[in-house]
Motif scaffolding. Structure first.
Motif, short mmCIF file in Angstrom:
data_model
loop_
_atom_site.label_atom_id
_atom_site.label_comp_id
_atom_site.label_asym_id
_atom_site.label_seq_id
_atom_site.Cartn_x
_atom_site.Cartn_y
_atom_site.Cartn_z
N ASP A 227 -7.46 -16.74 12.77
CA ASP A 227 -6.11 -17.16 12.68
C ASP A 227 -5.86 -18.59 13.65
O ASP A 227 -4.70 -18.58 13.99
N GLY A 228 -6.94 -18.89 14.37
CA GLY A 228 -6.91 -19.94 15.29
C GLY A 228 -6.60 -19.37 16.70
O GLY A 228 -6.41 -20.44 17.54
N ALA A 229 -6.52 -18.07 16.87
CA ALA A 229 -6.44 -17.50 18.39
C ALA A 229 -7.72 -17.88 18.91
O ALA A 229 -8.98 -17.29 18.27
N ALA A 230 -7.91 -18.56 20.20
CA ALA A 230 -9.13 -18.70 20.79
C ALA A 230 -9.42 -17.65 21.68
O ALA A 230 -8.53 -16.70 22.31
N ALA A 231 -10.83 -17.46 22.09
CA ALA A 231 -11.06 -16.64 22.93
C ALA A 231 -12.70 -17.02 23.51
O ALA A 231 -13.07 -17.89 22.75
N LEU A 232 -13.11 -16.48 24.82
CA LEU A 232 -14.59 -16.69 25.16
C LEU A 232 -15.51 -16.86 23.89
O LEU A 232 -15.61 -15.85 23.19
N LYS A 233 -16.13 -18.02 23.69
CA LYS A 233 -17.14 -18.12 22.66
C LYS A 233 -16.53 -17.93 21.35
O LYS A 233 -17.34 -17.34 20.45
N TRP A 234 -15.50 -18.10 20.92
CA TRP A 234 -14.86 -17.80 19.85
C TRP A 234 -13.91 -18.92 19.53
O TRP A 234 -13.13 -19.41 20.37
N GLY A 235 -13.67 -19.10 18.18
CA GLY A 235 -12.56 -19.94 17.74
C GLY A 235 -12.84 -19.80 16.19
O GLY A 235 -13.80 -19.27 15.39
N SER A 236 -11.78 -20.46 15.61
CA SER A 236 -11.52 -20.22 14.14
C SER A 236 -10.50 -21.29 13.29
O SER A 236 -10.02 -21.86 14.04
N THR A 237 -10.72 -21.66 12.20
CA THR A 237 -9.82 -22.48 11.45
C THR A 237 -9.29 -21.79 10.23
O THR A 237 -8.33 -22.40 9.72
N ASN A 238 -9.85 -20.97 9.52
CA ASN A 238 -9.61 -20.26 8.43
C ASN A 238 -9.44 -21.45 7.40
O ASN A 238 -9.06 -21.20 6.44
N ALA A 239 -10.33 -22.29 7.21
CA ALA A 239 -10.65 -23.36 6.39
C ALA A 239 -10.83 -22.84 5.03
O ALA A 239 -10.57 -23.69 4.13
N TYR A 240 -11.57 -21.72 4.85
CA TYR A 240 -11.89 -21.19 3.70
C TYR A 240 -11.56 -19.89 3.37
O TYR A 240 -12.19 -18.90 4.39
N SER A 241 -11.16 -19.41 2.23
CA SER A 241 -10.98 -18.12 1.72
C SER A 241 -10.95 -18.11 0.21
O SER A 241 -11.28 -19.13 -0.41
N GLU A 242 -11.00 -16.87 -0.25
CA GLU A 242 -11.14 -16.71 -1.75
C GLU A 242 -10.09 -15.71 -2.24
O GLU A 242 -9.73 -14.90 -1.59
N ASP A 243 -9.57 -16.08 -3.47
CA ASP A 243 -8.81 -15.21 -3.97
C ASP A 243 -9.35 -13.97 -4.58
O ASP A 243 -10.60 -13.74 -4.41
N ALA A 244 -8.45 -13.01 -5.35
CA ALA A 244 -9.02 -11.82 -5.86
C ALA A 244 -10.26 -12.04 -6.76
O ALA A 244 -11.08 -11.33 -7.10
N ASN A 245 -10.00 -13.30 -7.53
CA ASN A 245 -11.19 -13.59 -8.58
C ASN A 245 -12.21 -14.34 -7.99
O ASN A 245 -13.14 -14.87 -8.79
N GLY A 246 -12.26 -14.71 -6.61
CA GLY A 246 -13.41 -15.20 -6.15
C GLY A 246 -12.88 -17.01 -6.19
O GLY A 246 -14.22 -17.49 -5.68
N LYS A 247 -12.04 -17.36 -6.38
CA LYS A 247 -11.76 -18.88 -6.31
C LYS A 247 -11.42 -19.22 -4.96
O LYS A 247 -10.66 -18.63 -4.29
#
Length: 564
Positions: A92-112
């Protein structure tokens, strides 16, 4: 009337005189002599130090992160490069020590695939606004692409950090398309001309648990990633493998095998022989130890990893002239480990980190010349940490918005000119000896000097591995080879030591406040800037030579700038 001494006092006086004999018998240490020959150019001084990186990309757009990025962007005339982990990590973009994220990629129920660039844009917008260039690290594995997605987010400092994000993709075609879309989006947002000035690399330290696949699976990942970037951005510069420092047999073999793959291996993405490789990267690190009352730095460990890596590249028939970027080049390994848990890390707050950085830069450049390699950059893996106590001993350039002395060392480096001139010091130590045993007997007092138009800049430092009290070095500095008709010049001396350009010392003097008052914040911000030792002054130049005398404390640095 003559004075007399009572008999009981005589033994005491004799004791005092005998005690003073050793002091009287030891003459003061001879001054260190440093000679700069301003009319003998030794070549260009590359700005290899102007590279920085960190684990937590979401700090980039925090208020203190933006402030620090702007300061990094102002260090030198040329743009700095920034490398960060976790640009494709799910979260979700919340930072912590040695951690970060962008959620740039995910898939829907059909794998799209579902692409979301909102957090990516916040990170790269912060870079763009500060005028720095991304060294784009392609990683890590999104949760919906990971072959082992659970558990995914780690809980450092508790437990294992190498969780679901460290695994190979379940579908290399989907990974390739993600990288393609990522690069194409950045091109569309920032323009083709701008993005082509960036650097691109794949993953991080794939020879250890940052990559939970085999070496062959990493080579496959590299092939697919490089092909995707070049399909989106023909002409982009891409490199790797950003492996660990090549000191262990495993790390040495991994780097050799990677070069062999890029030279002669079958490319998994194209079916052709070889893979694109525009720069070669690995991570030399030092090894400080805690001696019970002080830290002893391990510079020899870091330099020996550089030496071995340079030798491996120099031995490659195809890649010996390919640029080298030390993707992480640091005194030790864990930026997010504080001095509270690792007491040896307390050095990071004060002048020692700054002098170590100057010492490493000098010998790094010497090694590159000796091994005839094309050194492009050395990434300092340090930034800033949000929501942490001030001066907690993390490896960072600033804490709670207050710049640390090490950042002022980089400001000094930025004041050096492009042309390096001949410089000799009587207290210099051969690079081979520093690699072999560090700086453990005598301190190294050394210098780098450069010239510009009507200007000479001399960086001087006084370094020792052991952070113990010691006498300051008296230095006789001569700058010869100045214009024959020059009789007067202005001198500025910038200084980093226990009392200058040192917010940590000012913070301790203020009582180490956990929450500084507004007045204290103002004072600390002033102490955090690069400071002059004294006022600029005019000096005499005779027979094309300026003669100067300075005193430099242990672990101190001076940048002397002569102008006319």
């Amino acid at each position: 009337m003559s004075a007399s001494i009572s008999k009981p006092a005589i033994p005491f006086i004799v004791f005092i005189l005998v005690s003073l004999l050793p002091l009287c018998a030891q003459p003061p240490a001879a001054p260190v002599t440093i000679h700069v020959q301003a009319d003998q150019v030794e070549g260009r001084l590359p700005r290899v130090w102007n590279y920085f990186g960190y684990d937590e990309p979401n700090y980039s757009y925090a208020p203190n992160g933006k402030k620090l990025l702007n300061e990094i962007g102002a260090l030198a005339p040329d743009p700095a490069y920034i490398r960060v982990h976790n640009l494709l990590t799910s979260g979700d973009g919340a930072a912590a020590l040695k951690w970060g994220s962008t959620n740039a990629y995910s898939e829907d129920a059909n794998g799209k695939p579902i692409y979301n660039w909102e957090i990516v844009d916040r990170i790269f917008d912060a870079f763009h606004s500060a005028g720095v260039k991304p060294l784009v690290e392609i990683g890590f594995m999104p949760k919906d692409l990971s072959t082992h997605p659970e558990p995914y987010r780690h809980t450092f400092p508790q437990g294992q950090i190498f969780t679901g994000w460290a695994y190979p993709p379940k579908d290399y075609a989907k990974w390739s398309e993600l990288v393609f879309q990522f690069a194409r989006h950045l091109q569309a947002r920032y323009g083709d001309a701008e993005v082509k000035t960036w650097l691109w690399e794949v993953w991080n330290e794939p020879d250890i648990d940052y990559w939970k696949g085999t070496p062959e699976e990493f080579f496959k990942l590299y092939d697919y990633s490089a092909d995707a970037v070049l399909r989106a951005l023909p002409g982009a510069r891409i490199g790797g493998p950003d492996s660990t420092g090549p000191r262990s047999p495993k790390a040495i073999q991994f780097l050799k095998d990677f070069l062999q793959h890029c030279s002669e291996g079958k490319n998994s993405a194209t079916g052709k022989i070889g893979a694109p490789l525009d720069f070669i990267s690995f991570h030399p690190k030092g090894a400080p130890t805690w001696k019970g009352d002080h830290v002893q730095m391990g510079i020899s460990t870091q330099l020996s990893a550089m030496e071995q890596g340079f030798k491996i590249v120099a031995a490659s028939a195809k890649f010996r002239r390919v640029p080298i970027i030390l993707g992480e080049s640091d005194p030790e390994g864990c930026a997010a480990c504080s001095a509270q848990t690792n007491p040896q890390n307390a050095y990071r707050n004060g002048a020692l980190y700054a002098s170590y950085t100057a010492e490493t830069l000098f010998h790094l450049l010497a090694l590159a010349r000796r091994e005839h390699v094309n050194l492009m950059g050395a990434v300092t893996w340090a930034f800033e940490f949000e929501d942490q106590p001030p001066f907690a001993g993390f490896r960072e350039l600033a804490t709670n918005g207050f710049d640390k002395p090490v950042l002022n060392a980089f400001r000094m480096f930025g004041l050096l000119n492009d042309e390096r001139v001949k410089t000799e010091s009587s207290a210099a130590q051969p690079t081979a000896e520093v690699i072999g045993g560090g700086v453990r007997s005598q301190a190294e007092v050394n210098a780098i000097a450069t010239r510009g138009k009507n200007e000479i800049a001399v960086l001087v430092w006084n370094y020792h591995d052991d952070d113990l009290p010691a006498s300051a070095a008296a230095i006789d500095l001569t700058i010869a080879g100045l214009p024959a008709n020059l009789h007067r010049a202005t001198l500025e001396q910038f200084r980093i030591d226990a009392g200058h350009s040192n917010a940590f010392a000012a913070w301790k003097e203020a009582g180490s406040p956990a929450n500084p008052s507004a007045e204290q914040v103002t004072a600390l911000e002033a102490a955090a800037q690069l400071q002059l030792l004294d006022s600029p002054r005019w000096i005499s130049v005779e027979h094309a030579t300026a003669a100067l005398q300075i005193t430099l404390p242990r672990q101190g640095l001076s940048l002397l700038r002569l102008r006319w």
